[in-house]
Scaffold this motif. Structure first.
Motif, PDB file in Angstrom:
ATOM      1  N   ALA A 534       0.848  -1.188   0.000  1.00 53.45           N
ATOM      2  CA  ALA A 534       0.000   0.000   0.000  1.00 53.45           C
ATOM      3  C   ALA A 534       0.890   1.246   0.000  1.00 53.45           C
ATOM      4  O   ALA A 534       1.973   1.264   0.586  1.00 53.45           O
ATOM      5  N   GLU A 535       0.434   2.292  -0.651  1.00 56.67           N
ATOM      6  CA  GLU A 535       1.253   3.496  -0.813  1.00 56.67           C
ATOM      7  C   GLU A 535       1.696   4.066   0.526  1.00 56.67           C
ATOM      8  O   GLU A 535       2.845   4.491   0.702  1.00 56.67           O
ATOM      9  N   GLU A 536       0.781   4.064   1.509  1.00 57.90           N
ATOM     10  CA  GLU A 536       1.087   4.704   2.778  1.00 57.90           C
ATOM     11  C   GLU A 536       2.127   3.940   3.609  1.00 57.90           C
ATOM     12  O   GLU A 536       2.661   4.475   4.577  1.00 57.90           O
ATOM     13  N   PHE A 537       2.430   2.682   3.232  1.00 62.50           N
ATOM     14  CA  PHE A 537       3.427   1.934   4.001  1.00 62.50           C
ATOM     15  C   PHE A 537       4.842   2.431   3.714  1.00 62.50           C
ATOM     16  O   PHE A 537       5.728   2.280   4.552  1.00 62.50           O
ATOM     17  N   GLY A 538       5.056   3.001   2.538  1.00 60.85           N
ATOM     18  CA  GLY A 538       6.340   3.634   2.273  1.00 60.85           C
ATOM     19  C   GLY A 538       7.407   2.766   1.655  1.00 60.85           C
ATOM     20  O   GLY A 538       8.568   3.185   1.560  1.00 60.85           O
ATOM     21  N   ALA A 539       7.070   1.554   1.225  1.00 60.89           N
ATOM     22  CA  ALA A 539       8.048   0.694   0.562  1.00 60.89           C
ATOM     23  C   ALA A 539       8.086   1.020  -0.933  1.00 60.89           C
ATOM     24  O   ALA A 539       7.157   1.621  -1.481  1.00 60.89           O
ATOM     25  N   TYR A 540       9.167   0.636  -1.593  1.00 63.72           N
ATOM     26  CA  TYR A 540       9.212   0.692  -3.048  1.00 63.72           C
ATOM     27  C   TYR A 540       8.407  -0.496  -3.570  1.00 63.72           C
ATOM     28  O   TYR A 540       8.792  -1.651  -3.392  1.00 63.72           O
ATOM     29  N   THR A 541       7.295  -0.221  -4.225  1.00 66.34           N
ATOM     30  CA  THR A 541       6.424  -1.290  -4.712  1.00 66.34           C
ATOM     31  C   THR A 541       6.704  -1.559  -6.188  1.00 66.34           C
ATOM     32  O   THR A 541       6.703  -0.632  -7.007  1.00 66.34           O
ATOM     33  N   PHE A 542       6.973  -2.814  -6.506  1.00 62.58           N
ATOM     34  CA  PHE A 542       7.185  -3.189  -7.900  1.00 62.58           C
ATOM     35  C   PHE A 542       6.101  -4.182  -8.315  1.00 62.58           C
ATOM     36  O   PHE A 542       5.515  -4.883  -7.497  1.00 62.58           O
ATOM     37  N   SER A 543       5.847  -4.224  -9.596  1.00 61.82           N
ATOM     38  CA  SER A 543       4.697  -4.973 -10.105  1.00 61.82           C
ATOM     39  C   SER A 543       5.027  -6.438 -10.349  1.00 61.82           C
ATOM     40  O   SER A 543       6.139  -6.785 -10.759  1.00 61.82           O
ATOM     41  N   SER A 544       4.025  -7.279 -10.097  1.00 60.34           N
ATOM     42  CA  SER A 544       4.041  -8.674 -10.540  1.00 60.34           C
ATOM     43  C   SER A 544       2.949  -8.915 -11.573  1.00 60.34           C
ATOM     44  O   SER A 544       2.679 -10.055 -11.943  1.00 60.34           O
ATOM     45  N   GLY A 546       2.619  -7.170 -14.670  1.00 59.37           N
ATOM     46  CA  GLY A 546       2.896  -6.719 -16.026  1.00 59.37           C
ATOM     47  C   GLY A 546       3.083  -5.228 -16.171  1.00 59.37           C
ATOM     48  O   GLY A 546       3.351  -4.742 -17.273  1.00 59.37           O
ATOM     49  N   GLU A 547       2.938  -4.455 -15.100  1.00 57.83           N
ATOM     50  CA  GLU A 547       3.151  -3.015 -15.173  1.00 57.83           C
ATOM     51  C   GLU A 547       4.644  -2.708 -15.095  1.00 57.83           C
ATOM     52  O   GLU A 547       5.442  -3.498 -14.605  1.00 57.83           O
ATOM     53  N   GLY A 548       5.029  -1.515 -15.522  1.00 58.84           N
ATOM     54  CA  GLY A 548       6.410  -1.084 -15.395  1.00 58.84           C
ATOM     55  C   GLY A 548       7.297  -1.575 -16.519  1.00 58.84           C
ATOM     56  O   GLY A 548       6.833  -2.092 -17.537  1.00 58.84           O
ATOM     57  N   ASN A 549       8.601  -1.425 -16.317  1.00 61.15           N
ATOM     58  CA  ASN A 549       9.561  -1.683 -17.391  1.00 61.15           C
ATOM     59  C   ASN A 549      10.295  -3.007 -17.265  1.00 61.15           C
ATOM     60  O   ASN A 549      11.138  -3.320 -18.106  1.00 61.15           O
ATOM     61  N   VAL A 550      10.000  -3.796 -16.243  1.00 59.72           N
ATOM     62  CA  VAL A 550      10.679  -5.083 -16.080  1.00 59.72           C
ATOM     63  C   VAL A 550       9.870  -6.155 -16.797  1.00 59.72           C
ATOM     64  O   VAL A 550       8.687  -6.352 -16.505  1.00 59.72           O
ATOM     65  N   PRO A 551      10.473  -6.861 -17.728  1.00 59.34           N
ATOM     66  CA  PRO A 551       9.729  -7.892 -18.458  1.00 59.34           C
ATOM     67  C   PRO A 551       9.526  -9.137 -17.605  1.00 59.34           C
ATOM     68  O   PRO A 551      10.146  -9.297 -16.550  1.00 59.34           O
ATOM     69  N   ILE A 585      17.044  -6.141  -7.825  1.00 60.72           N
ATOM     70  CA  ILE A 585      17.214  -5.437  -6.547  1.00 60.72           C
ATOM     71  C   ILE A 585      18.383  -6.027  -5.767  1.00 60.72           C
ATOM     72  O   ILE A 585      19.246  -5.298  -5.256  1.00 60.72           O
ATOM     73  N   LEU A 586      18.430  -7.352  -5.678  1.00 56.37           N
ATOM     74  CA  LEU A 586      19.482  -8.011  -4.910  1.00 56.37           C
ATOM     75  C   LEU A 586      20.848  -7.828  -5.555  1.00 56.37           C
ATOM     76  O   LEU A 586      21.874  -7.848  -4.865  1.00 56.37           O
ATOM     77  N   ASP A 587      20.880  -7.632  -6.852  1.00 52.99           N
ATOM     78  CA  ASP A 587      22.144  -7.435  -7.567  1.00 52.99           C
ATOM     79  C   ASP A 587      22.587  -5.972  -7.564  1.00 52.99           C
ATOM     80  O   ASP A 587      23.539  -5.614  -8.269  1.00 52.99           O
ATOM     81  N   GLU A 591      17.662   0.797  -8.909  1.00 53.77           N
ATOM     82  CA  GLU A 591      17.298   2.058  -9.555  1.00 53.77           C
ATOM     83  C   GLU A 591      16.839   1.869 -10.992  1.00 53.77           C
ATOM     84  O   GLU A 591      16.263   2.787 -11.604  1.00 53.77           O
ATOM     85  N   SER A 592      17.050   0.684 -11.561  1.00 55.79           N
ATOM     86  CA  SER A 592      16.647   0.444 -12.953  1.00 55.79           C
ATOM     87  C   SER A 592      15.179   0.068 -13.083  1.00 55.79           C
ATOM     88  O   SER A 592      14.682  -0.098 -14.195  1.00 55.79           O
ATOM     89  N   ILE A 593      14.478  -0.043 -11.968  1.00 52.47           N
ATOM     90  CA  ILE A 593      13.080  -0.488 -11.981  1.00 52.47           C
ATOM     91  C   ILE A 593      12.144   0.714 -11.909  1.00 52.47           C
ATOM     92  O   ILE A 593      12.374   1.649 -11.131  1.00 52.47           O
ATOM     93  N   ASP A 594      11.093   0.690 -12.730  1.00 50.71           N
ATOM     94  CA  ASP A 594      10.030   1.693 -12.623  1.00 50.71           C
ATOM     95  C   ASP A 594       9.033   1.217 -11.572  1.00 50.71           C
ATOM     96  O   ASP A 594       8.286   0.254 -11.796  1.00 50.71           O
TER      97      ASP A 594
END
Length: 699
Positions: A534-544, A546-551, A585-587, A591-594
């Motif tokens: 959730a936005e208010e939790f303050g974590a960097y949220t990435f999509s599972s 299909g959204e964003g730039n990670v295939p 992220i682990l590597d 910063e390369s993730i939208d």
């Protein structure tokens, strides 16, 4: 036939009659007093020898039986203590038998009669739910009685274990060429260090005494006391765990203070101690733990469940990956019989923890455990394969995870509601904090602390969250996927975790949840835990999704990995979007993730009730997600699951439902079962008899 099915097994070992126990207790006291009298009389008579002999050593000769008289008196005192403990246990047996009789003869029949009066029609909407809620409440009442029986036994055992050896004057009946008094002192200190009420000082005293033994005495102690070979002192059970002995700093100083001969002897004679001591190099720990594993593998004293775990651990160590850089596997800790849960706990590292530049610790969730260590290590192997450089990935199964509930899949799971509670996470969090701090201090002792990451799945995120608020040393990154929710009493924002910040000043906390993962959402709702996506939790949220730039493939299940033959994609399956983002992220390429503001589910919560409805048709299902939620369910099937405040309120017999996530409102249901779920432009309608279960048609 009883209306409710109650598990009475918690009192299977409760004797029906305390008489034999009382008789045995009185006999012990009689025997002890008689022995004391006989030895005292013999000592008095023997002392008179000085009336007949006045030569050299007369006084020593006359006093020869004084130690025996002293020991006999101590024996009598010990048996008096044992009698008192046995009588107290007998009193508990009588009380518990009466409570069991009252429960089976009055409490349960009355509850069944009341339920039949209030719910005469089995076909009525909500009947199954109300039935299981009432059955669970009744089971809880019985479990209190069973818990008191377990406590009574523990109290008795503690009293027995507190009875020390009568004498150190008599040497061992076999000669190791050692000082038996020092070995006896090691045994005494071991009992104190492994007792249920052991303190850090007790554990430290045991370690300090072992450092005084030579290699022959260490070997003798391990041979005379085989339990010490496979059962180390327990981990700290109270915060702050960093202050408990041995921390990594303590353990490293202790290990460095031993001679090579002592280190080798301890690894052979007391492998479980060496294998679970923070501060000892992990290659030495692994060798010791493998030795412990060999000792317990075929030991019939362990339960079938424990032996299954030992086999799985052995398989995990043997199954090397066939890739070009599979990574060597190490058994970095092993507790064959956890005193709290009775389960085997362990961790396996792919890669060398003594030398790796980047280390990731993986914490699994509900239903995980060493019984499936090989499967969990396979998941870690996939992560390892996706990373670069000198790295290590640890499968940490160092806590008693909650069982899978019955609504998790049609063929797996139990009627357990443990996953909705936080006690497993709180205890496991302390154990994880001890592991992480121990690792940091072990490496720091050698001058090179690596990048340290924590990744966690499902209930593992709840556990890791508890651990990362207790660590002394910050980790570099924390990644959550498919979270069962974060206890708001532990953390309500990403900044509450002891995680390092990036150049933007934000904690490096990351999270994802697939839209088609129903169980994570249900776990959060039913437990009143927070969504880390959730936005208010303050974590960097990435999509599972299909959204964003990670295939990568879109995730559509709660699992970490699924069968290669199906079309499902778990969070850690190679070529999945979640997997690709996590490994970036682990590597060090976060910063390369939208990133997105919050997960699709948090923005657009879909109705999981039909899936829950399907799961509840099995014989094994969780009827009430939590007592305080289930109490609000009425016969007409009223439910409300507010995504944020989880408010249960205002439902009427017409079947009105409120499911407010943010601005969405679901209302207006009529007795016919018509429902409208308004989420902007999405609409769906459906009917399922009296339940009116919503069928989600969101695409």
């Amino acid at each position: 036939m009883s209306l409710f099915t109650i598990d009475y097994s918690g009192l299977d070992t409760l004797p029906e009659d305390s008489g034999p126990l009382r008789t045995a207790a009185r006999s012990l006291k009689t025997v002890g007093d008689g022995f004391d009298t006989e030895v005292t009389t013999a000592g008095t008579r023997w002392g008179r020898v000085q009336n007949h002999y006045e030569g050299p050593g007369a006084e020593t000769l006359a006093a020869a039986l004084k130690p025996a008289v002293t020991d006999a008196g101590q024996l009598a005192d010990n048996l008096t203590t044992l009698k008192a403990a046995a009588i107290a246990l007998a009193d508990e047996v009588d009380d518990l038998n009466q409570r069991r009789k009252t429960f089976t003869g009055t409490t349960q029949p009355n509850a069944e009669s009341a339920f039949k009066r209030n719910h005469p029609a089995q076909a009525a909407p909500g009947y199954d739910v109300q039935h299981t809620v009432a059955e669970n409440n009744l089971q809880d009442e019985f479990d209190v009685i069973a818990g008191d029986w377990a406590q009574a036994q523990q109290t008795f055992n503690t009293a027995v274990e507190g009875i020390a050896r009568i004498s150190t004057n008599t040497g061992a009946h076999f000669d190791y060429g050692t000082n038996s008094t020092r070995i006896g002192e090691a045994a005494r200190l071991y009992r104190l260090a492994t007792a249920g009420n052991a303190t850090p000082d007790d554990v430290e005293a045991y370690y300090a005494h072992l450092a005084k033994l030579n290699e022959d005495e260490i070997a003798a102690f391990g041979a005379i006391h085989p339990e010490a070979r496979v059962t180390p002192p327990p981990l700290p059970t109270e915060p702050a765990v960093g202050n408990g002995f041995p921390s990594g700093n303590h353990g490293a100083a202790w290990w460095d203070g031993l001679s090579p001969a002592q280190q080798a002897a301890l690894g052979l004679a007391l492998p479980a101690l060496v294998g679970n001591t923070n501060g000892v190099p992990y290659t030495d720990r692994s060798a010791a733990n493998v030795r412990t594993l060999k000792l317990v593998l075929d030991d019939p004293a362990y339960t079938a469940e424990q032996r299954k775990a030992f086999d799985s651990i052995a398989d995990a160590l043997a199954e090397g990956d066939t890739s070009a850089d599979p990574g060597r596997r190490y058994l970095t800790h092993l507790i064959p019989d956890d005193p709290a849960s009775g389960r085997a706990l362990a961790s396996v590292s792919i890669g060398n923890l003594d030398t790796a530049d980047d280390v990731t610790v993986s914490v699994s969730g509900m239903g995980s455990g060493t019984h499936n260590m090989d499967g969990e290590v396979d998941n870690a192997q996939g992560v390892y394969n996706g990373l670069t450089g000198d790295r290590a990935v640890v499968t940490w199964l160092g806590y008693d995870s909650p069982d899978k509930p019955g609504w998790y899949g049609l063929e797996s799971g139990t009627t357990s509601t443990e996953v909705l509670r936080n006690d497993h996470a709180n205890t496991g969090g302390m154990q994880l904090a001890h592991f992480l701090d121990g690792f940091h201090e072990t490496r720091d002792h050698h001058g090179d602390v690596p990048t340290t990451n924590v990744i966690a799945h499902s209930y593992g995120t709840t556990t890791a969250a508890a651990g990362l608020t207790q660590t002394e040393h910050a980790v570099d990154r924390y990644v959550m996927y498919g979270s069962a929710g974060i206890d708001p009493k532990v953390a309500d924002h990403a900044s509450d975790f002891n995680v390092k910040r990036n150049d933007e000043g934000r904690p490096q906390v990351y999270a994802t949840m697939a839209y088609d993962d129903p169980w994570a959402a249900l776990g959060q709702i039913a437990s009143e835990r927070l969504s880390p996506t959730a936005e208010e939790f303050g974590a960097y949220t990435f999509s599972s999704d299909g959204e964003g730039n990670v295939p990568g493939k879109v995730g559509n299940v709660h699992d970490q990995a699924t069968s290669p033959e199906d079309d499902d994609w778990g969070y850690l399956e190679e070529r999945g979007q979640s997997y690709n983002s996590i490994t970036r992220i682990l590597d060090g390429k976060a910063e390369s993730i939208d990133y997105i503001d919050e997960s699709r589910y948090d923005r657009d919560p879909k109705d999981h009730l039909e899936l829950l409805h399907t799961a509840t048709q099995t014989d094994e299902w969780i009827a009430a997600l939590q007592d305080h939620v289930a109490e609000g369910v009425r016969v007409t099937g009223e439910w409300l699951g507010d995504r944020k405040d989880d408010l249960v309120d205002g439902a009427e017999a017409t079947g009105e439902w409120l499911g407010d996530r943010k601005d969405d409102l679901v209302d207006g249901a009529e007795a016919t079962g018509d429902w409208v779920e308004d989420r902007g432009e999405d609409a769906a309608e459906g009917i399922s008899d009296a339940w009116g279960w919503a069928k989600d048609k969101v695409t």
